[in-house]
Every structure is written in structure tokens, then in C-alpha cells.
Design a protein around this motif. Structure first.
Motif, PDB file in Angstrom:
ATOM      1  N   ASP A  48       0.826  -1.210   0.000  1.00 20.72           N
ATOM      2  CA  ASP A  48       0.000   0.000   0.000  1.00 20.72           C
ATOM      3  C   ASP A  48       0.859   1.259   0.000  1.00 20.72           C
ATOM      4  N   ALA A  49       2.032   1.159   0.564  1.00 23.93           N
ATOM      5  CA  ALA A  49       2.998   2.252   0.467  1.00 23.93           C
ATOM      6  C   ALA A  49       4.335   1.667   0.883  1.00 23.93           C
ATOM      7  N   TRP A  50       5.339   1.886   0.066  1.00 20.61           N
ATOM      8  CA  TRP A  50       6.675   1.361   0.406  1.00 20.61           C
ATOM      9  C   TRP A  50       7.560   2.549   0.728  1.00 20.61           C
ATOM     10  N   ILE A  51       8.084   2.587   1.932  1.00 22.38           N
ATOM     11  CA  ILE A  51       8.801   3.787   2.368  1.00 22.38           C
ATOM     12  C   ILE A  51      10.318   3.593   2.366  1.00 22.38           C
ATOM     13  N   GLY A  52      10.762   2.500   1.768  1.00 17.73           N
ATOM     14  CA  GLY A  52      12.205   2.247   1.673  1.00 17.73           C
ATOM     15  C   GLY A  52      12.492   0.812   2.093  1.00 17.73           C
ATOM     16  N   ASP A  53      13.524   0.221   1.500  1.00 20.27           N
ATOM     17  CA  ASP A  53      13.801  -1.195   1.767  1.00 20.27           C
ATOM     18  C   ASP A  53      14.184  -1.453   3.222  1.00 20.27           C
ATOM     19  N   ASP A  54      14.653  -0.422   3.924  1.00 23.75           N
ATOM     20  CA  ASP A  54      15.002  -0.628   5.339  1.00 23.75           C
ATOM     21  C   ASP A  54      13.753  -0.864   6.203  1.00 23.75           C
ATOM     22  N   PHE A  55      12.581  -0.599   5.642  1.00 20.67           N
ATOM     23  CA  PHE A  55      11.323  -0.907   6.321  1.00 20.67           C
ATOM     24  C   PHE A  55      11.189  -2.425   6.546  1.00 20.67           C
ATOM     25  N   ALA A  56      11.885  -3.208   5.692  1.00 17.71           N
ATOM     26  CA  ALA A  56      11.839  -4.665   5.822  1.00 17.71           C
ATOM     27  C   ALA A  56      13.012  -5.186   6.653  1.00 17.71           C
ATOM     28  N   LYS A  84      15.285  -5.439  10.414  1.00 16.42           N
ATOM     29  CA  LYS A  84      15.047  -6.332  11.566  1.00 16.42           C
ATOM     30  C   LYS A  84      13.842  -5.922  12.411  1.00 16.42           C
ATOM     31  N   ASP A  85      13.384  -4.664  12.280  1.00 13.64           N
ATOM     32  CA  ASP A  85      12.212  -4.238  13.043  1.00 13.64           C
ATOM     33  C   ASP A  85      10.920  -4.288  12.226  1.00 13.64           C
ATOM     34  N   ALA A  86      10.941  -5.021  11.145  1.00 16.09           N
ATOM     35  CA  ALA A  86       9.763  -5.074  10.275  1.00 16.09           C
ATOM     36  C   ALA A  86       8.551  -5.585  11.047  1.00 16.09           C
ATOM     37  N   PRO A  87       7.375  -5.000  10.784  1.00 16.99           N
ATOM     38  CA  PRO A  87       6.155  -5.470  11.451  1.00 16.99           C
ATOM     39  C   PRO A  87       5.795  -6.898  11.035  1.00 16.99           C
ATOM     40  N   GLN A  88       5.018  -7.536  11.888  1.00 22.75           N
ATOM     41  CA  GLN A  88       4.660  -8.938  11.680  1.00 22.75           C
ATOM     42  C   GLN A  88       3.994  -9.193  10.325  1.00 22.75           C
ATOM     43  N   TRP A  89       3.024  -8.348   9.944  1.00 21.36           N
ATOM     44  CA  TRP A  89       2.312  -8.581   8.679  1.00 21.36           C
ATOM     45  C   TRP A  89       3.288  -8.600   7.504  1.00 21.36           C
ATOM     46  N   LEU A 138      12.380   6.418   9.652  1.00 24.61           N
ATOM     47  CA  LEU A 138      11.253   5.613   9.181  1.00 24.61           C
ATOM     48  C   LEU A 138       9.931   6.193   9.648  1.00 24.61           C
ATOM     49  N   SER A 139       9.886   6.714  10.884  1.00 27.62           N
ATOM     50  CA  SER A 139       8.601   7.201  11.388  1.00 27.62           C
ATOM     51  C   SER A 139       8.193   8.486  10.662  1.00 27.62           C
ATOM     52  N   MET A 140       9.168   9.304  10.320  1.00 25.74           N
ATOM     53  CA  MET A 140       8.875  10.516   9.546  1.00 25.74           C
ATOM     54  C   MET A 140       8.383  10.133   8.152  1.00 25.74           C
ATOM     55  N   ARG A 141       9.063   9.162   7.540  1.00 29.34           N
ATOM     56  CA  ARG A 141       8.657   8.714   6.204  1.00 29.34           C
ATOM     57  C   ARG A 141       7.246   8.136   6.242  1.00 29.34           C
ATOM     58  N   ARG A 142       6.953   7.395   7.309  1.00 31.81           N
ATOM     59  CA  ARG A 142       5.618   6.826   7.455  1.00 31.81           C
ATOM     60  C   ARG A 142       4.578   7.935   7.487  1.00 31.81           C
ATOM     61  N   ARG A 143       4.889   9.005   8.216  1.00 31.28           N
ATOM     62  CA  ARG A 143       3.925  10.106   8.316  1.00 31.28           C
ATOM     63  C   ARG A 143       3.709  10.784   6.969  1.00 31.28           C
ATOM     64  N   ILE A 144       4.782  10.955   6.223  1.00 33.36           N
ATOM     65  CA  ILE A 144       4.645  11.576   4.899  1.00 33.36           C
ATOM     66  C   ILE A 144       3.846  10.657   3.965  1.00 33.36           C
ATOM     67  N   ALA A 145       4.137   9.363   4.026  1.00 34.85           N
ATOM     68  CA  ALA A 145       3.427   8.408   3.169  1.00 34.85           C
ATOM     69  C   ALA A 145       1.938   8.388   3.519  1.00 34.85           C
TER      70      ALA A 145
END
Ligand code: LP5
Ligand code: MN
Length: 259
Positions: free
Chosen positions: A46-54, A56-61, A151-158
Motif C-alpha cells: 500500500d505504500a513502500w517507504i524504503g527497503d530498510d522498512f523490511a 530487523k524491526d519489520a512489522p509482523q504482517w 522511518l517514522s517521519m517517512r511513514r507520516r509523509i506516506a
């Protein structure tokens, strides 16, 4: 690509669509058995905010979906294309799931003939606001700046961009949100193919058209939605020696949790 090729797009995986993810994972398992290659051409997420999103702290889903993709690539070739919501998918993510990246638009050789494959947003040329947004976010400097944020800033922009997009789409005339016939005709002419497969518009269909005397077909992939109100939808394109056809994914949803 010899044998049977399956193509899907616009699954829009994210934190709030568990039923869609389940249907998609079932589809992936089926692909391993029935297809010789799987191509996902954009908006898998639904929105990819960068490969680092995947990382070690990637969410379970996300972990679950990445594992499901890895299971596919362990058995058949897996190709990932970028869409307008996950244009930041990169080599790192591809490597992580054992996939290869598809170019924005590409002609593939299949048992069903040569096929022009893309996400489809590039043909929505009447949507000036979108094409401006597309040019902006595809600039390397803009991407580099965005990826330098937390990542949290990118999430907010996305999230902001997604909200803006959804709000804007309610007022856009249907014709503007669809492909422009001239852009489609140009793509057929340039590539010389008779078959085109794309997603993005969420208007699944098989269109037949004539381009300089040639009979051509444009197959539009459906988006996937198994969580919201019915009807559930999702599907994919099969390419093999019998030709090209659109398949519906209702069968993957299992017993309804609602009724
Ligand atoms: O996606 P959908 O179906 O809702 O609509 C699309 C077009 N919209 C988009 C926007 C995406 O949905 C948002 C994706 C977020 C990705 C995460 C990274 C974000 C920043 C990255 C910077 C490198 O593609 C929509 C079309 C529709 O398809 C039909 O074709 O009409 O187009 C628009 O809505 C165009 C709007 O004008 C875009 C509005 C977004 C404005 C947000 C600004 C924030 C950007 C920050 C840039 C640094
Ligand atoms: Mn899209």
C-alpha cells in the motif's frame, strides 16, 4: 519466459488488510505449483517507504508476506515491478525475497506471445496532477532526501500522501483516472506487440482494439480487496500456450468471516 506465467498487481498489502494478505498468500502457494514464473507488476504494498522498512524491526504482517514471497522464489522465478505506491521498492528488498526487479515497462516473451507489461500509471496521461507527482517522486534527489529521513517521519509523509490521494480521487472524473487511449495506442505501436497487461486503474477487463490494422488486446488486472465490504475482489492473468486470460480470486477467500 517458457511455460505458464502468472501476473498480478495492486494487492496493496499493509497493516490493516489481513484477509487480503491471506488470500494473496494462498494465491502465492498456488502459483508455486501451477505456474513456471510469477510476475507482480506494482502496488504489491500500500505504500513502500524504503527497503530498510523490511529490516530487523519489520512489522509482523510484512514478515509474513516476505516469507510467502521467499517461498515462491525458492521454487519458481519471481519478478517484482514497482507501482505508484511502492516505487521505492529496491534491489535490497528484491534480493531479500529472492526476486528480481522488473523495469517500469517491459516486453516479455511468453508461450502466449510477446506481451507488454507495466504497472499502468504511465498511460494515465490526462491526470496532470498525478503525472507531476510521479515526476517529482521519481527524481533521484527527492528519493535520496526522503530516504534520509527516519522511518517514522517517512511513514507520516506516506500516510499524508495516501490520504491526500484518496481524498482527491473522490472528485476526479472517471475518465481522468483511466488510461488515455492515445497513450495506449502509442505504446502498442512502439512495442509492436498485440497484447498488453497492466494494473493500476482497478478496472479489470479485457479490451479489444485495432491498432494500425492489427487486432490488439489490453488486459487490465484487478486490485485485491478481501477485507472491506463485499464483493471481495482479486485476480490474476495467466499466460500459456493457450493464450492469455484473466482469472478471479474469489475462490481463494475461503469461508466468509462475516456471514
Ligand atoms: O494510489 P491511488 O490509487 O490512491 O491514486 C493514484 C495516484 N496517487 C498516488 C499517490 C500515492 O497513493 C501515495 C503513495 C505514497 C508512497 C510513499 C512515499 C511518499 C513520498 C515519496 C517521496 C520520494 O500515486 C493519484 C491518481 C490515481 O492513482 C489514478 O491514476 O489520480 O494521483 C494523485 O492523487 C496525485 C496527487 O496530486 C498526489 C497527491 C500526493 C501529495 C502528497 C505530497 C507529499 C509528497 C512528499 C514528496 C517529498
Ligand atoms: Mn497503482
Amino acid at each position: 519466459l517458457p511455460g505458464t506465467v502468472w501476473i498480478a498487481s495492486d494487492i496493496h498489502l499493509g497493516p490493516d488488510v489481513p484477509a487480503t494478505a491471506r488470500a494473496f498468500h494462498r494465491f502465492l502457494q498456488q502459483a508455486c505449483v501451477q505456474a513456471d514464473a510469477l510476475l507482480l507488476c506494482g502496488d504489491i504494498f500500500d505504500a513502500w517507504i524504503g527497503d530498510d522498512f523490511a529490516g530487523k524491526d519489520a512489522p509482523q504482517w510484512l514478515r509474513e508476506s516476505l516469507a510467502a514471497l521467499r517461498d515462491v522464489s525458492a521454487r519458481i522465478p519471481l519478478w517484482l515491478g514497482r507501482g505508484n505506491r511502492d516505487f521505492l521498492l529496491g534491489e535490497t528488498l528484491a534480493r531479500q525475497v529472492g526476486a528480481r526487479l522488473l523495469p517500469d515497462s517491459v516486453v516479455i516473451e511468453t508461450a502466449a506471445g510477446r506481451v507488454l507489461l507495466s504497472h499502468g500509471d504511465e498511460y494515465c496521461t490526462q491526470d496532470r496532477a498525478y503525472q507531476r507527482f510521479r515526476r517529482l517522486v521519481r527524481r533521484r534527489s527527492v528519493q535520496r532526501l526522503f530516504l534520509s529521513l527516519s522511518l517514522s517521519m517517512r511513514r507520516r509523509i506516506a500516510d499524508f500522501a495516501r490520504r491526500r490521494s484518496m481524498a482527491g480521487n473522490q472528485y476526479k472524473p472517471a475518465a481522468i483516472m483511466d488510461v488515455e487511449p492515445v497513450a495506449v495506442a502509442r505504446a502498442f505501436e512502439r512495442s509492436g506487440v498485440c497484447l498488453m497487461v497492466h494494473g493500476h486503474t482497478h478496472r479489470p477487463a479485457v479490451h479489444t482494439l485495432e491498432i494500425s490494422g492489427r487486432e490488439c488486446r489490453r488486459i487490465v488486472l484487478p486490485d485485491w480487496e478481501f477485507d472491506g465490504a463485499s464483493p471481495r475482489r482479486g485476480g490474476w492473468v495467466v499466460l500459456d500456450a493457450q493464450g492469455a486470460r484473466l482469472k478471479w480470486a474469489e475462490a481463494l477467500s475461503g469461508p466468509s468471516a462475516r456471514s
